[in-house]
Design a protein around this motif. Sequence first.
Motif, PDB file in Angstrom:
ATOM      1  N   SER A  88      -8.431  -2.864  -5.012  1.00 21.27           N
ATOM      2  CA  SER A  88      -7.535  -3.079  -6.152  1.00 21.27           C
ATOM      3  C   SER A  88      -6.874  -1.756  -6.544  1.00 21.27           C
ATOM      4  O   SER A  88      -7.421  -0.679  -6.303  1.00 21.27           O
ATOM      5  N   LYS A 148      -9.046  -5.184   3.245  1.00 27.77           N
ATOM      6  CA  LYS A 148      -7.778  -5.766   2.813  1.00 27.77           C
ATOM      7  C   LYS A 148      -7.784  -7.287   2.917  1.00 27.77           C
ATOM      8  O   LYS A 148      -7.116  -7.973   2.158  1.00 27.77           O
ATOM      9  N   SER A 151      -8.431  -9.180  -0.339  1.00 22.87           N
ATOM     10  CA  SER A 151      -7.604  -8.864  -1.512  1.00 22.87           C
ATOM     11  C   SER A 151      -7.128 -10.114  -2.244  1.00 22.87           C
ATOM     12  O   SER A 151      -6.748 -10.048  -3.408  1.00 22.87           O
ATOM     13  N   ARG A 154      -8.716 -11.010  -5.647  1.00 18.35           N
ATOM     14  CA  ARG A 154      -8.453 -10.076  -6.749  1.00 18.35           C
ATOM     15  C   ARG A 154      -8.568 -10.745  -8.110  1.00 18.35           C
ATOM     16  O   ARG A 154      -8.195 -11.881  -8.285  1.00 18.35           O
TER      17      ARG A 154
END
Length: 155
Positions: A88, A148, A151, A154
């Motif tokens: 993040s 990644k 992600s 998030r």
Amino acid sequence: MRKARPKKRIILPDPKYNDVQVTKFVNNIMLGGKKNGAFKIFYEAIDVVSEKTKEDGLEVWRQALANVTPSVEVRSRRIGGATFQIPSEIRPERKQSVGMKNLINFSRKRHEKSMSQKLAAEIMAAYKEEGAAFKRKEEIHRMAEANKAFSHFRF
């Protein structure tokens, strides 16, 4: 949220360079409330840096700080019994504080005589994009890149 956000503290600029960022850095160096000692360490380190690099010590310090400041980090998040490292973005205040703390902590671990010499050596290493604090930033970025794929979790 149950509690109100705490008020932002006003940090006064330092006496020599009249800069708030320097005061924040000195506050991180400070141990046991010894602010004058922390200022002395910082100013001596800046003098050593300007002596050795033949440049403005404060500008070298700023560039070194920019070089060790990470832009992303990984946070642990538990989803369905598994813990994922989720990359993040870091908000600007935290970016600055993480960079400062890394620079100071890794300078404390060096093997020079005094803290001001340790700090000066770490600042010069970070300015040249080497040294432990810079490696730590690279490591943080590598971890974020490796995770990644998570992600989309998030928060």
